[in-house]
Design an enzyme around this catalytic site. Structure first.
Site, PDB file in Angstrom:
ATOM      1  N   TYR A 145       0.597  -1.256  -0.129  1.00 15.45           N
ATOM      2  CA  TYR A 145      -0.095  -0.093  -0.047  1.00 15.45           C
ATOM      3  C   TYR A 145       0.859   1.157   0.094  1.00 15.45           C
ATOM      4  O   TYR A 145       1.938   1.261   0.738  1.00 15.45           O
ATOM      5  CB  TYR A 145      -0.921  -0.064   1.181  1.00 15.45           C
ATOM      6  CG  TYR A 145      -1.795   1.146   1.288  1.00 15.45           C
ATOM      7  CD1 TYR A 145      -2.866   1.342   0.345  1.00 15.45           C
ATOM      8  CD2 TYR A 145      -1.630   2.076   2.410  1.00 15.45           C
ATOM      9  CE1 TYR A 145      -3.605   2.609   0.567  1.00 15.45           C
ATOM     10  CE2 TYR A 145      -2.652   3.157   2.463  1.00 15.45           C
ATOM     11  CZ  TYR A 145      -3.691   3.472   1.615  1.00 15.45           C
ATOM     12  OH  TYR A 145      -4.283   4.610   1.708  1.00 15.45           O
ATOM     13  N   ASP A 240       9.287   2.703   0.091  1.00 14.54           N
ATOM     14  CA  ASP A 240       8.135   3.329   0.874  1.00 14.54           C
ATOM     15  C   ASP A 240       8.256   2.700   2.328  1.00 14.54           C
ATOM     16  O   ASP A 240       7.751   1.888   2.463  1.00 14.54           O
ATOM     17  CB  ASP A 240       6.762   3.136   0.161  1.00 14.54           C
ATOM     18  CG  ASP A 240       5.641   3.753   0.902  1.00 14.54           C
ATOM     19  OD1 ASP A 240       5.961   4.413   2.030  1.00 14.54           O
ATOM     20  OD2 ASP A 240       4.610   3.559   0.807  1.00 14.54           O
ATOM     21  N   LYS A 268       3.991   8.737   9.153  1.00 17.49           N
ATOM     22  CA  LYS A 268       3.689   8.023  10.435  1.00 17.49           C
ATOM     23  C   LYS A 268       4.638   8.362  11.721  1.00 17.49           C
ATOM     24  O   LYS A 268       4.407   9.418  12.251  1.00 17.49           O
ATOM     25  CB  LYS A 268       3.657   6.462  10.384  1.00 17.49           C
ATOM     26  CG  LYS A 268       2.493   6.081   9.384  1.00 17.49           C
ATOM     27  CD  LYS A 268       1.931   4.956   9.248  1.00 17.49           C
ATOM     28  CE  LYS A 268       0.873   4.794   8.316  1.00 17.49           C
ATOM     29  NZ  LYS A 268       0.688   3.885   7.240  1.00 17.49           N
TER      30      LYS A 268
HETATM   31  C1  LIG Z   1       0.150   4.387   5.678  1.00 17.21           C
HETATM   32  C2  LIG Z   1       1.007   4.252   4.622  1.00 17.21           C
HETATM   33  C3  LIG Z   1       0.909   4.874   3.553  1.00 17.21           C
HETATM   34  C4  LIG Z   1       0.037   6.099   3.472  1.00 17.21           C
HETATM   35  O1  LIG Z   1       0.101   6.978   4.361  1.00 17.21           O
HETATM   36  P1  LIG Z   1      -0.786   8.138   4.717  1.00 17.21           P
HETATM   37  O2  LIG Z   1      -0.324   9.094   5.670  1.00 17.21           O
HETATM   38  O3  LIG Z   1      -1.797   7.514   5.405  1.00 17.21           O
HETATM   39  O4  LIG Z   1      -1.371   8.840   3.579  1.00 17.21           O
HETATM   40  C5  LIG Z   1       1.741   4.887   2.284  1.00 17.21           C
HETATM   41  N1  LIG Z   1       2.612   4.014   2.359  1.00 17.21           N
HETATM   42  C6  LIG Z   1       2.806   2.975   3.493  1.00 17.21           C
HETATM   43  C7  LIG Z   1       3.661   1.926   3.258  1.00 17.21           C
HETATM   44  C8  LIG Z   1       1.721   3.135   4.476  1.00 17.21           C
HETATM   45  O5  LIG Z   1       1.943   2.268   5.600  1.00 17.21           O
END
Ligand SMILES: *Cc1c(COP(=O)(O)O)cnc(C)c1O
Length: 431
Positions: A145, A240, A268
């Site tokens: 994701y 990511d 995060k």
């Molecule tokens: C949570 C997440 C996102 C998205 O971040 P948001 O702050 O919710 O937009 C993107 N990549 C990874 C791996 C994530 O866990």
């Protein structure tokens, strides 16, 4: 039975004014067939709902609260920042400090740009990768994701997997054609595409350790292999690390696995609980970002002083206390061992994946290494398990496709409680 009447009432009110009653889908508990709890406050490892029930929690706001809730250092930094006004729209010394700190903790990041969410970070990173390489397509992996940007809401195409198709109404076919979706942990399929089409591929983006199909680890040599393929075919490698950054180690998954990406996205934990994201990497690439270069990207609230202060307090603490990662891992391991021994006692052969403070119990006997194997779980049973654990005062992630996070507030007593509840709940469900 626990009284959840205020949450029930709030949810029905919420549904009148907010789509599905929530501001982000997974909060609605749809995957587990329940009613979401509305939270009043939290302290350490405990969430308190508006009916006054308390839960030991393993979500940590989906990652950020690695030090548990109400960490006094972070709270103080935020209060101090608030006293100096909430936003300026002009640069601050704090932004320089946090940029310097992140570059020192994650050495592959030589320059960094702050944004407001992980979604913004990944969207910006692929725009930059396209601008830098002058190529259009990206490769991503099924089950990873990367936020809700159009380019990422693309499912695998059938057949040769060369053409994706939109995974959500509103994403156009023309956007979909620039995203190639491949299975995770399979180097050969990546190599096949690169040999065929690397002239049109700007970047490969992935979660170096996946948290978004449950916790899934890269197989031996996978990340290294991607690095080599990217070098050979002139394609950028984007990690990511919105979830894994500052969670798996001070330098994220890239430090743990010793593989250096060209660009990294963060979020995060970097905001300590405030809305923050960031992307960064090689100077030569980052210098293409506006205003030093032509790749446009901006944000009214980017580098917000309150958010930067929370992030700075968080990152300073993690940087100065690297032993935190060992203790988080020890806590997670003891929980995993307890649950594994429960499974043995109950003659169950379910899969547990864990690394650092990330943890998933998959209701399947197959090893879970990609989205295909993650899909083999018994989702119905998971939903029941989730709700029963909640009744025991333990708040797990409301989806089989989410990793659990252990925070530094989880004590051995809490682990014992979780392991005991796991055993009694599983035993009663399987009767
Ligand atoms: C949570 C997440 C996102 C998205 O971040 P948001 O702050 O919710 O937009 C993107 N990549 C990874 C791996 C994530 O866990």
């Amino acid at each position: 039975m626990i009284d959840k009447s205020k949450s029930v009432k709030c949810f029905s009110e919420a549904q009148k004014f907010i789509p599905g009653g929530v501001n982000s889908p997974v909060r609605a508990f749809k995957a587990v067939g329940g009613q979401p709890l509305f939270i009043d406050s939290a302290d350490g490892a405990y969430l308190r709902d508006i009916d006054g029930n308390e839960y030991i929690e393993f979500i940590n706001s989906w990652g950020p609260m690695i030090l548990g809730h109400k960490n006094p250092m972070i709270q103080e930094a935020v209060i101090k920042a608030v006293q100096g006004s909430l936003s300026f729209g002009a640069p601050t010394a704090r932004e320089v400090e946090i940029a310097e700190l992140i570059c020192s903790m994650v050495p592959s990041i030589e320059k960094i740009r702050m944004v407001n969410s992980g979604t913004e970070a990944t969207m910006s990173a692929i725009r930059l990768a396209r601008g830098y390489t002058n190529k259009d397509k990206i490769i991503k992996f099924e089950g990873c994701y990367h936020g809700h940007g159009d380019s990422f809401l693309i499912a695998a195409g059938s057949g040769a997997a060369t053409m994706g198709h939109p995974d959500s109404p509103g994403v156009t076919e023309s956007v979909a054609k620039d995203t190639i979706t491949l299975p995770y942990n399979d180097l050969e399929v990546v190599e096949g595409i690169l040999v065929e089409a690397s002239d049109s591929i700007a970047a490969i983006i992935l979660e170096p350790v996946v948290g978004n199909m449950g916790c899934v680890l890269p197989v031996n040599g996978y990340l290294q292999g991607l690095r080599e393929l990217c070098d050979k075919h002139n394609v950028l490698l984007i990690f990511d690390e919105v979830m894994t950054g500052f969670r798996l180690s001070r330098g994220g998954a890239q430090e743990l696995f010793g593989v250096t990406p060209d660009l990294t996205t963060l979020g995060k934990i970097i905001g300590g609980g405030m809305p923050v994201g960031a992307y960064g990497g090689k100077k030569e690439i980052m210098d293409l970002v506006s205003p030093s270069g032509p790749v446009y990207q901006a944000g009214t609230l980017s580098g917000n002083p309150v958010a930067m202060s929370a992030g700075m307090a968080m990152l300073n603490h993690l940087n100065e206390n690297p032993d935190i990662y060992e203790s988080l891992e020890a806590t997670t391991k003891s929980m995993a061992e307890g649950i594994r021994s429960n499974l043995n006692d109950l003659d169950l052969n379910y899969t547990i994946n864990t690394i650092g403070s990330m943890f998933s119990l998959f209701f399947t006997e197959k090893p879970v290494v990609d989205f295909e194997s993650a899909k083999s779980c018994d989702f119905d049973l998971f939903g029941k398990y989730f709700n029963e654990m909640l009744n025991e005062g333990i708040y797990l992630a409301p989806s089989q496709y989410e990793s659990l996070f252990v925070s530094t507030s989880i004590t051995t007593d809490m682990v014992d409680k979780v392991v005991a509840a796991n055993k009694s709940v599983l035993a009663s469900l399987l009767k």
